[in-house]
Design a protein around this motif. Structure first.
Motif, short mmCIF file in Angstrom:
data_model
loop_
_atom_site.label_atom_id
_atom_site.label_comp_id
_atom_site.label_asym_id
_atom_site.label_seq_id
_atom_site.Cartn_x
_atom_site.Cartn_y
_atom_site.Cartn_z
N PRO A 1 0.84 -1.21 0.00
CA PRO A 1 0.00 0.00 0.00
C PRO A 1 0.86 1.25 0.00
N GLU A 2 0.52 2.19 -0.85
CA GLU A 2 1.35 3.38 -1.05
C GLU A 2 1.56 4.18 0.22
N PHE A 3 0.51 4.29 1.06
CA PHE A 3 0.62 5.12 2.25
C PHE A 3 1.50 4.48 3.32
N PHE A 4 1.90 3.21 3.13
CA PHE A 4 2.82 2.57 4.05
C PHE A 4 4.15 2.22 3.37
N THR A 5 4.32 2.61 2.12
CA THR A 5 5.56 2.28 1.41
C THR A 5 6.14 3.53 0.76
N ARG A 6 5.69 3.85 -0.48
CA ARG A 6 6.31 4.96 -1.21
C ARG A 6 6.06 6.31 -0.59
N LYS A 7 4.93 6.50 0.09
CA LYS A 7 4.60 7.82 0.63
C LYS A 7 4.33 7.78 2.13
N THR A 8 4.97 6.87 2.81
CA THR A 8 4.72 6.76 4.24
C THR A 8 5.29 7.95 5.00
N THR A 9 4.57 8.38 6.00
CA THR A 9 5.08 9.39 6.92
C THR A 9 5.47 8.75 8.25
N GLU A 10 5.29 7.44 8.35
CA GLU A 10 5.65 6.69 9.53
C GLU A 10 6.91 5.87 9.26
N ASP A 11 7.51 5.36 10.33
CA ASP A 11 8.62 4.42 10.19
C ASP A 11 8.04 3.01 10.21
N VAL A 12 8.22 2.29 9.09
CA VAL A 12 7.55 1.02 8.87
C VAL A 12 8.57 -0.11 8.81
N ILE A 13 8.19 -1.27 9.35
CA ILE A 13 9.00 -2.48 9.26
C ILE A 13 8.22 -3.50 8.44
N PRO B 1 1.65 -14.68 -6.47
CA PRO B 1 3.01 -14.43 -5.93
C PRO B 1 3.00 -13.27 -4.95
N TYR B 2 3.76 -13.41 -3.87
CA TYR B 2 3.81 -12.35 -2.87
C TYR B 2 5.21 -12.28 -2.27
N GLY B 3 5.53 -11.10 -1.78
CA GLY B 3 6.82 -10.90 -1.13
C GLY B 3 6.69 -10.33 0.26
N LEU B 4 5.53 -9.75 0.59
CA LEU B 4 5.30 -9.14 1.90
C LEU B 4 4.65 -10.15 2.83
N VAL B 5 5.29 -10.41 3.97
CA VAL B 5 4.74 -11.34 4.96
C VAL B 5 3.89 -10.59 5.97
N ASP B 6 4.43 -9.52 6.55
CA ASP B 6 3.63 -8.66 7.43
C ASP B 6 4.26 -7.28 7.48
N LEU B 7 3.45 -6.31 7.92
CA LEU B 7 3.86 -4.91 7.97
C LEU B 7 3.43 -4.34 9.31
N LYS B 8 4.35 -3.68 9.99
CA LYS B 8 4.02 -3.04 11.26
C LYS B 8 4.80 -1.74 11.41
N LEU B 9 4.31 -0.89 12.30
CA LEU B 9 5.01 0.37 12.57
C LEU B 9 6.15 0.12 13.53
N LEU B 10 7.19 0.92 13.41
CA LEU B 10 8.35 0.79 14.28
C LEU B 10 7.91 0.94 15.74
N GLY B 11 8.28 -0.03 16.55
CA GLY B 11 7.92 -0.01 17.96
C GLY B 11 6.67 -0.77 18.31
N ASP B 12 5.87 -1.13 17.28
CA ASP B 12 4.64 -1.90 17.53
C ASP B 12 4.93 -3.40 17.45
N ASP B 13 4.17 -4.17 18.21
CA ASP B 13 4.31 -5.63 18.18
C ASP B 13 3.33 -6.27 17.21
N GLN B 14 2.16 -5.69 17.07
CA GLN B 14 1.13 -6.27 16.23
C GLN B 14 1.21 -5.69 14.82
N PRO B 15 1.22 -6.56 13.80
CA PRO B 15 1.28 -6.06 12.42
C PRO B 15 -0.01 -5.38 12.01
N LEU B 16 0.10 -4.40 11.12
CA LEU B 16 -1.07 -3.72 10.58
C LEU B 16 -1.67 -4.49 9.41
N MET B 17 -0.86 -5.31 8.73
CA MET B 17 -1.37 -6.11 7.63
C MET B 17 -0.49 -7.34 7.46
#
Length: 743
Positions: free
Chosen positions: A365-377, A570-586
């Motif tokens: 998702p663009e708002f969590f990758t190319r245009k994120t304003t958060e620190d994402v893992i 085909p997929y490459g993303l397993v999970d996505l979470k914000l820096l410091g969070d334990d629970q993934p957002l997707m």
């Protein structure tokens, strides 16, 4: 009485000068009374006699024209002094007011440490190890006290050796920079600026102006505006620097500087840069590593070690010499740093994840990758061992088998049977980021690598690998195109052949007949359900791979065959979470989907495809000790060459061709692509225990002259031939110039 008759002395008039300046001779002087002081001569008389003499001397020495001009010059100088002194007082007052105004608006130091307009993305492999970064990486705050002394000293030695002694501006540094610029034929403010660390920090803060997307087109335009070098801008910068010197301590200014500086490869601040290039904290860097980091301040992109390690090491060597000259390093320490230059970490050397990381960033998702304003893992499916295997295979084949100077390109995808992509190479240059990715962006004709989906449709319809079809001259009328006569790659015909042999030897005429018999619309649907989402050809050339697809789609479709006939995304993303969070957002958006064909049909197809490698056109792809299945593909005029296949463990696809569709010189899918595939898969399977393919051989164990089980024949025709006879007719043979002759 005697006393009463005593005669009094006559009165004497005051002494007055005669007209000729001599005292009058008349009258008597009264003697002073006893006990009184003798009166002093009148001063007025002496002064009156001296003043005319002095005036006469001055007039005599300053007379004439020379005296006049000296008097005029003196008057001008006095006027200039009066004007400039008053003007200086006014300027000083205005500067003081400006500094006070800026000072009043400066925030606390802690609010200035992370000024990014966008966030960062940290990518981890399937084991959770960091392999790539995207966006503006900020790995945490470092301070002048917590950072390695080596790094602090390297920064000061390089950028501002008088940092702890000046008041924010360095007149000596500015004068030196102006002289250097003029000697180089530039403007006085072009090139070297003589800026102190305080001034550079003011520039990094954009003089307190925050990024506003409505005012600037992008961050690049914003930063360019902040870095303009006009005289007016330099003046504002100086005032801001003076205000900072009043507001913050030297160590606080240095802390802001170390956290705000851009240091290449998306790294903001020295902690992020140290993690990015060396995989360690900025508190732990050696003198050689500190020198390399400090060297990035001059030109982050040019001196980034991920762009050119040798250039970066050369710049670091210069800084080591500066540190020695300023007594930050002993001669022995400097010599050791010169002899042992800094090296990149494994992740940095991998060029930020290359094509795979780019693909994950583009698919999320663009708002969590190319245009994120958060620190994402983001945790991904990447297996770095397999990635290295694919890159090594690409390099070896091109170095040893491709002629020097060739512009041919290739791409590789390796994935698991569930669609988890383990490795991706999008071109010959494997150490890149942001480049054209041929694995996902290049849509090319698939040639005979499409044929397995023709036979999958037939097997799903109930036909057997041992059913036969007649390989003979064949033509059919195509609405709007006239007569079309496909031809085999060898320009020969082989009579009655089984479906298994037709696939093994990549015969074109039998493939077209089978596709028309089961219905090309059904073939198109099966291919689409397996994941080939590109527009598929509507005519009979569909069976010969006239349609375009990407390597990722084709490899994913073959993964569906391996897993028993279910679709794969085909997929490459397993999970996505914000820096410091334990629970993934997707979580993962891919994997095994709905069933396309029966498991029995998929297993029969695997058995047929194994014969391609063990006995047919794909023999160059054989892996010692492993069962493998696959299919070659070569389009008309040799514009594209494919090999896609699998073992029980992994699926891999290889494409080769030119970006401008120039024909390959004698390259077919059974040649270099098969060799790249084999080189990749041999390395991928190192250390793994061989397991057989989930193949289902024909139930009848007898063999015919082709080495295959006999077909079900009624009289002289197979069931397929009986259906086709009468539907299509024609004579003669000619190769379809656009779609015939694929293999």
């Amino acid at each position: 009485m005697a006393s009463g008759n005593k005669r009094k002395p006559p009165l004497v008039a005051d002494r007055k000068r005669a007209a000729n300046g001599q005292p009058p001779k008349v009258g008597l002087k009264v003697p002073p009374k006893p006990g009184t002081a003798k009166p002093k001569p009148a001063k007025s008389t002496r002064k009156t006699s001296r003043k005319p003499a002095r005036k006469t001397t001055r007039r005599k020495g300053g007379g004439g024209i020379g005296g006049f001009f000296r008097a005029v010059f003196g008057w001008i100088m006095r006027l200039i002094w009066r004007v400039t002194s008053r003007l200086a007082m006014v300027v000083a007052l205005l500067v003081g007011i400006a500094v006070a105004y800026v000072y009043s608006g400066l925030p606390e130091m802690s609010a200035l440490l992370d000024g990014r307009a966008r966030g960062s993305v940290t990518l981890q492999d399937y084991q959770g190890n960091v392999f790539a970064w995207r966006g503006d990486q900020f790995a945490g705050v470092v301070t002048a006290q917590s950072v390695s002394p080596n790094l602090r000293n390297a920064i000061i030695a390089t950028e501002d050796r008088r940092f702890y002694r000046h008041f924010g501006l360095s007149p000596r540094g500015i004068a030196s920079a102006v002289a250097i610029n003029l000697r180089a034929g530039r403007g006085p403010l072009s090139g070297n600026g003589g800026s102190t660390i305080t001034q550079q920090t003011a520039k990094l803060l954009c003089l307190g102006v925050e990024y506003d997307p409505t005012q600037w087109e992008n961050e690049t335009a914003y930063e360019d505006d902040c870095r303009q070098g006009s005289l007016w801008r330099k003046g504002k910068e100086a005032i801001y620097a003076l205000a900072m010197e009043l507001k913050y301590t030297k160590d606080e200014i240095l802390t802001i500087y170390m956290n705000r500086a851009f240091l290449g490869a998306g790294a903001r601040g020295f902690e992020a840069a140290s993690q990015r290039y060396f995989g360690k904290s900025a508190a732990e860097v050696s003198p050689a590593e500190a020198a390399m980091l400090a060297g990035l301040l001059k030109a982050p992109t040019r001196y980034a070690p991920t762009n050119n390690l040798e250039r970066s090491q050369g710049r670091a060597a210069t800084i080591v010499r500066l540190m020695e000259e300023q007594d930050y390093l002993t001669a022995e320490e400097a010599r050791y740093a010169q002899d042992n230059p800094a090296q990149l970490s494994e992740a940095a050397e991998a060029k930020a994840g290359g094509y795979f990381a780019d693909w994950v960033m583009s698919s999320g998702p663009e708002f969590f990758t190319r245009k994120t304003t958060e620190d994402v893992i983001i945790r991904t499916t990447l297996d770095r061992r397999l990635q290295q295997a694919a890159e090594d295979a690409m390099r070896i084949v091109f170095d040893e088998k491709v002629s020097e100077g060739s512009k041919a390109q290739a791409a590789i995808v390796v994935m698991s049977a569930d669609g988890a992509v383990r490795a991706m190479v999008g071109g010959r240059n494997t150490k890149v980021s942001g480049a054209f990715n041929r694995a996902i962006q290049a849509k090319r004709q698939t040639g005979s690598s499409f044929k397995p989906f023709v036979y999958a449709t037939a097997l799903e319809a109930g036909y057997s690998p041992m059913d036969t079809v007649m390989d003979e001259p064949f033509c059919m009328n195509v609405v709007g195109s006239g007569q079309w006569c496909p031809e085999n790659y060898t320009h020969k015909h082989y009579g009655e052949v089984t479906l298994a042999r037709s696939l093994r030897d990549s015969l074109n005429i039998p493939a077209v007949k089978v596709s028309e018999m089961v219905g090309r619309d059904l073939v198109r649907k099966v291919a689409d359900d397996f994941g080939i989402k590109s527009d598929l050809a509507a005519g009979p050339s569909l069976a010969l791979g006239a349609s375009e697809s990407t390597l990722l789609e084709m490899t994913g479709a073959y993964a569906g065959i391996l897993n028993g006939g279910s679709s794969v995304k085909p997929y490459g993303l397993v999970d996505l979470k914000l820096l410091g969070d334990d629970q993934p957002l997707m979580d993962a958006d891919g994997g095994i989907g709905e069933r396309v064909i029966r498991a029995e049909a998929a297993q029969q197809l695997i058995w047929m495809m194994e014969k391609v490698i063990s006995e047919g056109t794909g023999r160059r792809a054989a892996i010692p000790g492993w069962e493998a299945a696959g299919k070659t593909g070569t389009t008309s005029s040799y514009r594209d060459a494919w090999f896609v296949g699998f073992t029980s463990e992994y699926v891999a696809g290889v494409w080769m061709g030119y970006d401008d569709n120039t024909p390959l010189k004698g390259v077919t899918g059974s040649g270099l692509p098969a060799e790249i595939w084999r080189e990749t898969m041999v390395r991928v399977h190192e250390g793994l225990e061989p397991r057989p393919l989930p193949a289902l051989p024909p139930q009848d164990g007898s063999r015919n002259r082709d080495g295959l089980a006999p077909t079900t024949v009624s009289g002289s025709e197979s069931a397929i031939e009986r259906l086709l006879r009468g539907i299509f007719s024609g004579d003669g043979s000619s190769q379809d110039p656009a779609n015939g002759g694929t293999r």
